[in-house]
Design a protein around this motif. Structure first.
Motif, PDB file in Angstrom:
ATOM      1  N   ARG A  66       0.811  -1.218   0.000  1.00  0.00           N
ATOM      2  CA  ARG A  66       0.000   0.000   0.000  1.00  0.00           C
ATOM      3  C   ARG A  66       0.846   1.272   0.000  1.00  0.00           C
ATOM      4  O   ARG A  66       0.352   2.353  -0.335  1.00  0.00           O
ATOM      5  CB  ARG A  66      -0.958   0.007   1.193  1.00  0.00           C
ATOM      6  CG  ARG A  66      -0.325   0.177   2.550  1.00  0.00           C
ATOM      7  CD  ARG A  66      -1.379   0.062   3.651  1.00  0.00           C
ATOM      8  NE  ARG A  66      -0.815   0.242   4.978  1.00  0.00           N
ATOM      9  CZ  ARG A  66      -0.678   1.411   5.577  1.00  0.00           C
ATOM     10  NH1 ARG A  66      -1.033   2.527   4.942  1.00  0.00           N
ATOM     11  NH2 ARG A  66      -0.175   1.501   6.793  1.00  0.00           N
ATOM     12  N   TYR A  67       2.140   1.158   0.356  1.00  0.00           N
ATOM     13  CA  TYR A  67       2.987   2.353   0.374  1.00  0.00           C
ATOM     14  C   TYR A  67       3.342   2.824  -1.034  1.00  0.00           C
ATOM     15  O   TYR A  67       3.861   3.932  -1.206  1.00  0.00           O
ATOM     16  CB  TYR A  67       4.260   2.088   1.184  1.00  0.00           C
ATOM     17  CG  TYR A  67       3.981   1.572   2.575  1.00  0.00           C
ATOM     18  CD1 TYR A  67       2.953   2.119   3.351  1.00  0.00           C
ATOM     19  CD2 TYR A  67       4.710   0.526   3.105  1.00  0.00           C
ATOM     20  CE1 TYR A  67       2.673   1.626   4.613  1.00  0.00           C
ATOM     21  CE2 TYR A  67       4.442   0.031   4.378  1.00  0.00           C
ATOM     22  CZ  TYR A  67       3.414   0.582   5.121  1.00  0.00           C
ATOM     23  OH  TYR A  67       3.138   0.090   6.374  1.00  0.00           O
ATOM     24  N   ARG A 127      -9.644   0.355  -3.013  1.00  0.00           N
ATOM     25  CA  ARG A 127      -8.869   0.022  -4.202  1.00  0.00           C
ATOM     26  C   ARG A 127      -9.610  -1.033  -5.002  1.00  0.00           C
ATOM     27  O   ARG A 127     -10.045  -2.050  -4.465  1.00  0.00           O
ATOM     28  CB  ARG A 127      -7.488  -0.522  -3.834  1.00  0.00           C
ATOM     29  CG  ARG A 127      -6.524   0.510  -3.259  1.00  0.00           C
ATOM     30  CD  ARG A 127      -6.608   0.550  -1.775  1.00  0.00           C
ATOM     31  NE  ARG A 127      -5.559   1.345  -1.143  1.00  0.00           N
ATOM     32  CZ  ARG A 127      -5.638   1.763   0.113  1.00  0.00           C
ATOM     33  NH1 ARG A 127      -6.695   1.487   0.851  1.00  0.00           N
ATOM     34  NH2 ARG A 127      -4.665   2.466   0.638  1.00  0.00           N
ATOM     35  N   GLY A 128      -9.742  -0.805  -6.276  1.00  0.00           N
ATOM     36  CA  GLY A 128     -10.382  -1.772  -7.161  1.00  0.00           C
ATOM     37  C   GLY A 128      -9.351  -2.687  -7.802  1.00  0.00           C
ATOM     38  O   GLY A 128      -8.133  -2.589  -7.563  1.00  0.00           O
ATOM     39  N   ALA A 129      -9.839  -3.591  -8.665  1.00  0.00           N
ATOM     40  CA  ALA A 129      -8.990  -4.623  -9.257  1.00  0.00           C
ATOM     41  C   ALA A 129      -7.857  -4.028 -10.092  1.00  0.00           C
ATOM     42  O   ALA A 129      -6.726  -4.536 -10.055  1.00  0.00           O
ATOM     43  CB  ALA A 129      -9.851  -5.553 -10.117  1.00  0.00           C
ATOM     44  N   ILE A 134      -1.999  -3.269 -10.805  1.00  0.00           N
ATOM     45  CA  ILE A 134      -0.827  -2.436 -11.094  1.00  0.00           C
ATOM     46  C   ILE A 134       0.170  -2.519  -9.936  1.00  0.00           C
ATOM     47  O   ILE A 134       1.383  -2.688 -10.142  1.00  0.00           O
ATOM     48  CB  ILE A 134      -1.243  -0.974 -11.360  1.00  0.00           C
ATOM     49  CG1 ILE A 134      -2.064  -0.881 -12.658  1.00  0.00           C
ATOM     50  CG2 ILE A 134      -0.019  -0.064 -11.420  1.00  0.00           C
ATOM     51  CD1 ILE A 134      -2.730   0.465 -12.864  1.00  0.00           C
ATOM     52  N   GLY A 135      -0.342  -2.421  -8.712  1.00  0.00           N
ATOM     53  CA  GLY A 135       0.529  -2.490  -7.545  1.00  0.00           C
ATOM     54  C   GLY A 135       1.269  -3.810  -7.449  1.00  0.00           C
ATOM     55  O   GLY A 135       2.462  -3.847  -7.153  1.00  0.00           O
ATOM     56  N   LEU A 136       0.571  -4.910  -7.739  1.00  0.00           N
ATOM     57  CA  LEU A 136       1.190  -6.227  -7.637  1.00  0.00           C
ATOM     58  C   LEU A 136       2.224  -6.454  -8.745  1.00  0.00           C
ATOM     59  O   LEU A 136       3.200  -7.175  -8.537  1.00  0.00           O
ATOM     60  CB  LEU A 136       0.122  -7.319  -7.667  1.00  0.00           C
ATOM     61  CG  LEU A 136      -0.740  -7.405  -6.401  1.00  0.00           C
ATOM     62  CD1 LEU A 136      -1.880  -8.396  -6.588  1.00  0.00           C
ATOM     63  CD2 LEU A 136       0.102  -7.802  -5.192  1.00  0.00           C
ATOM     64  N   LEU A 137       2.029  -5.841  -9.899  1.00  0.00           N
ATOM     65  CA  LEU A 137       3.035  -5.929 -10.955  1.00  0.00           C
ATOM     66  C   LEU A 137       4.339  -5.262 -10.514  1.00  0.00           C
ATOM     67  O   LEU A 137       5.432  -5.790 -10.742  1.00  0.00           O
ATOM     68  CB  LEU A 137       2.505  -5.276 -12.240  1.00  0.00           C
ATOM     69  CG  LEU A 137       1.425  -6.059 -12.995  1.00  0.00           C
ATOM     70  CD1 LEU A 137       0.813  -5.200 -14.103  1.00  0.00           C
ATOM     71  CD2 LEU A 137       2.011  -7.347 -13.593  1.00  0.00           C
TER      72      LEU A 137
END
Length: 568
Positions: A66-67, A127-129, A134-137
């Motif tokens: 989340r940061y 936060r949506g999908a 994007i964050g997980l990438l």
């Protein structure tokens, strides 16, 4: 050197290159690193090792996905790399943790994230999908070369409901990525203390020693057991007292305002239905107020948390009724069909995050990055003070490395060795696969004449340090405890003798997971107390006082009230 020897040594030889105030994970990590470089260093804490903020973590080793929204890419990159190192360096206590994010929206938060990044938005937002993807990438990309944990996956609603039948049917997707589970941060810390002392005969650590003051080149310490005063003359003081940093600096005559801490609490539940529903996965999601919360598989229990409440005084924090209600009400957001109530709570804990002072509207906006605040000699003291502000449990090694390098530079010394790939305690020579594990167990069982199952139990608790425990057990007459049969008398003796146990609750809370997992009774506390009494040569009165103290700590700090009507 035992405790008395260490105190006597500094009474006779008060000069020390580095004095570390506070034995949480940052202090301990720095202590170990300095010890490995051959520096003479003394670390002390007014409580036990890892008994404050470092014990009250969410028991996750994680990068902090989340940061990314706050633009803290360096922090997240460092943290995920350090997460991987901890999985590799402490494999007995840190395991890859599949983490599931239930997602109820598709595009929500898509524009909020860049606005937060630019500082134009500070309120929490769902936060949506797309945003999570994007964050997980990014998260995967930061440690692609290390390859320690698998890449993330996305599942559709139907796939999510098939895997987790109890999940909220309104879910649209689930994302699974991997962080690390750390069930016993306290044992990681105590093993690093022992590693530091073993590596360097000039490195010493004391628990239950308080900072009293400082003047000129002298720092005054007080032994909490004997009441005896000790004076040491350091060249450098490292203030690693976490939430107490400003308080410690004030005792040394330095007025600072570095810390703006927030309180975090957690519950541990006895709820087999919920434990089965989550499997071996942590669920990581947003509560209705936007706070990121979690449901975590803790051995056979379930941990839920965490709060993030501004607090001024780090002393005496505890989990409030309001926080308990908050945690109980959040679980049905993700898993609505399983009853959660107060009767299921076997343990709770609270701590204060040593975050930097920040002018923000929401505690979640405060950076989890770390920094060294240097106070130069003056105002009554002749030595510099390095205050270690902020940081995450996950990245303690990198922070400790930074502090150590700065200290070595000031002492005009060079680094001798790196901690990047250095195993911790029972992670040394850890068997990397099932055949190697079975061979290790077989060999140790054969050498000590203990059963395969007994060695397996010890290995589960201590990693390869189980070999030392088993050898000690084999050297005398042993017997399982009557009310705690998975432990034995000589096992507890070994831990008490070698791991600086001062009080009964040091063993129950931090050298073992017995309290945390709700496995205490009056009968087994009394049984453990008698073993510790015999090991440390306590009087009967001292033993009774220790039992009373332990029951008070369990009740006031952790909500554990033992049933006098059912002592077993």
């Amino acid at each position: 050197m035992n405790r008395l020897d260490i105190i006597t040594h500094y009474q006779q030889n008060p000069e020390v290159s580095v004095l570390i105030v506070g034995a949480g994970v940052n202090g301990i990590g720095t202590f170990r690193d300095l010890a490995l470089q051959g520096v003479d260093v003394l670390m002390f804490d007014k409580g036990d090792f890892c008994s404050g903020a470092s014990a009250a973590s969410s028991h996750m080793v994680h990068g902090g996905i989340r940061y990314l929204e706050n633009g803290e890419f360096r922090l997240v990159r460092e943290a995920v790399q350090e997460r991987n190192r901890l999985i590799e360096n402490a494999p007995h206590y840190v395991k890859a943790l599949p983490t599931v994010i239930p997602i109820f929206k598709l595009f929500s938060g898509l524009f909020n994230a860049p606005l937060k990044f630019m500082g134009l938005l500070d309120r929490p937002s769902e936060r949506g999908a797309v945003v999570i993807k994007i964050g997980l990438l990014f998260y995967d990309a930061f440690t692609r070369k290390q390859g320690t944990v698998p890449k993330h996956q996305f599942k559709s609603r139907s796939g999510s409901l098939k895997e987790f039948p109890g999940i909220n049917p309104k879910v649209r997707f689930t994302a699974r990525y991997y962080d690390g589970a750390m069930h016993s941060p306290e044992r990681i810390c105590v093993e690093m203390v022992l590693d530091g002392e073993t590596a360097n005969p000039k490195a010493h650590a004391l628990n239950y020693v308080a900072l009293e003051g400082a003047d000129g080149n002298s720092v005054t310490l007080k032994d909490q057991l004997s009441g005896e005063t000790l004076y040491v003359h350091p060249k450098i003081v490292i203030n690693a007292s976490g939430p107490w940093i400003d308080i410690a600096n004030a005792k040394m005559g330095m007025k600072t305002r570095f810390i703006g801490g927030t309180k975090g609490s957690h519950l541990i539940l006895e709820n087999p239905e919920l434990r089965k529903a989550i499997g071996e996965n942590e669920f990581f999601f947003e509560n209705k107020d936007g706070r990121i919360v979690l449901i975590y598989p803790m051995i056979d229990k379930v941990m839920v948390g965490t709060s993030d409440l501004p607090i001024d005084n780090p002393e005496g924090v505890f989990c409030t009724n309001e926080e308990i209600d908050y945690f109980i009400e959040m679980v049905p957001i993700v898993i609505p069909g399983i009853p959660i109530n107060r009767d299921q709570i076997v343990f709770h804990f609270s701590g204060v995050r040593p975050l930097p002072v920040a002018d923000v509207n929401h505690p979640g906006q405060i950076s989890r990055d770390h920094s060294i605040k240097e106070t130069l000699p003056g105002d009554g003291v002749d030595f510099p003070i390095y205050s270690l502000v902020g940081g995450k449990w996950t990245s303690f090694r990198a922070f400790s490395e930074e502090v150590t390098d700065k200290t070595l530079g000031a002492l005009k010394l060079s680094r001798k060795t790196s901690t990047r790939n250095l195993a911790i305690g029972g992670g040394r020579n850890y068997p990397g696969n099932q055949p190697a594990y079975e061979a290790w167990i077989d060999t140790t069982a054969h050498q000590t004449n203990l059963t395969y199952q007994r060695i397996s139990d010890l290995f589960e608790r201590y990693g390869t340090r189980a070999e030392d425990v088993a050898e000690y057990i084999a050297q005398g007459t042993d017997a399982p405890l009557q009310f705690l049969p998975t432990y034995s008398r000589r096992e507890i003796e070994f831990i008490v003798k070698t791991e600086k146990v001062i009080h009964i609750h040091d063993f129950l809370l931090r050298r073992s997971m017995l309290a945390k997992l709700g496995r205490l009774s009056l009968a087994n506390i009394n049984e453990v107390a008698n073993i510790i009494r015999n090991t440390l040569n306590w009087s009967v009165d001292r033993r009774d006082e220790e039992i009373k103290r332990t029951r008070m700590v369990l009740k006031e700090n952790h909500g554990v009230v033992l049933d006098t009507n059912n002592p077993k």
